[in-house]
Design a protein around this motif. Structure first.
Motif, PDB file in Angstrom:
ATOM      1  N   TYR A 187      -0.401   4.811  -7.618  1.00 42.16           N
ATOM      2  CA  TYR A 187      -1.557   3.921  -7.627  1.00 42.16           C
ATOM      3  C   TYR A 187      -2.397   4.176  -6.393  1.00 42.16           C
ATOM      4  CZ  TYR A 187       0.906   1.315 -11.233  1.00 42.16           C
ATOM      5  OH  TYR A 187       1.555   0.963 -12.370  1.00 42.16           O
ATOM      6  N   ALA A 204       0.839  -1.205   0.000  1.00 41.99           N
ATOM      7  CA  ALA A 204       0.000   0.000   0.000  1.00 41.99           C
ATOM      8  C   ALA A 204       0.872   1.253   0.000  1.00 41.99           C
ATOM      9  CB  ALA A 204      -0.937  -0.008   1.206  1.00 41.99           C
ATOM     10  N   LEU A 254      -5.362  -1.253  -6.163  1.00 40.63           N
ATOM     11  CA  LEU A 254      -4.969  -2.337  -5.263  1.00 40.63           C
ATOM     12  C   LEU A 254      -6.126  -3.311  -5.017  1.00 40.63           C
ATOM     13  CD1 LEU A 254      -2.794  -0.531  -2.583  1.00 40.63           C
ATOM     14  CD2 LEU A 254      -2.034  -2.018  -4.431  1.00 40.63           C
ATOM     15  N   SER A 296       2.732   1.520  -3.413  1.00 37.39           N
ATOM     16  CA  SER A 296       1.782   1.810  -4.493  1.00 37.39           C
ATOM     17  C   SER A 296       1.405   3.279  -4.505  1.00 37.39           C
ATOM     18  CB  SER A 296       0.519   0.961  -4.328  1.00 37.39           C
ATOM     19  OG  SER A 296       0.830  -0.393  -4.451  1.00 37.39           O
TER      20      SER A 296
END
Length: 180
Positions: free
Chosen positions: A165, A157, A170, A160
């Motif tokens: 992102y 997380a 995710l 990303s």
């Protein structure tokens, strides 16, 4: 210095200091560790007492690769003063929280703690460590496996987000795996 531990078929544990050949066998694994550490001249710290059923013990870490974010960083002032219940701030080269928190599973306890820290203090804890273990993939012990999964998810997380992102990407990736 290399210390080796082996679980024997009879239920005992054998430990060996490879540097000087000191070997000890005992039914209590912690006693073997204590004697080997003493022989090696290292400080031995006994394991913490067992936690109550429904609680989980873990160490959350906040790391930033491109920033100095040591334990004394001002962004952790409120968190050091008012950590979540069951957590104690710890200096691990980075800011960390040593926690014993309730949860149906380890992931549940970690998720609740991460959400509380983010909501109350604006800090996203992005790593999880098992005390005394390097970051390698654990054996098949389910407690260690849960710690590895939580660490990998928090790290994914964090990285990303740094790469642009978001949550949707995710969740879409997780959903595409068919995980139930």
């Amino acid at each position: 210095m290399t210390l080796q531990f082996r679980r024997n078929e009879d239920g005992t544990v054998t430990g060996r200091n490879e540097n000087n050949g000191f070997t000890v066998t005992h039914a209590d694994e912690e006693e073997v560790k204590r004697q080997l550490y003493e022989d090696a001249g290292w400080e031995y710290t006994p394991p913490p007492p067992p936690i109550p059923p429904g609680f989980h013990r873990f160490l959350l870490v906040h790391e930033e690769e491109d920033e100095a974010c040591g334990f004394g960083d001002e962004r952790y002032t409120g968190l050091r003063a008012r950590p979540p219940e069951g957590c104690v701030p710890a200096d691990r080269g980075h800011f960390a929280l040593r926690c014993e928190r309730p949860g149906k599973t380890l992931l549940d306890a970690v998720a609740g703690t991460v959400a509380e820290v983010r909501r109350e203090h604006g800090v996203v804890m992005n790593g999880l460590r098992a005390d005394g273990r390097p970051g390698e993939w654990p054996d098949t012990d389910t407690r260690d496996a849960g710690e590895a999964v939580a660490h990998l998810v928090l790290t994914a997380a964090h990285r990303s987000r740094r790469l642009g992102y978001g949550r949707r990407e995710l969740v879409r990736l997780l959903d595409a795996t068919g995980i139930e």
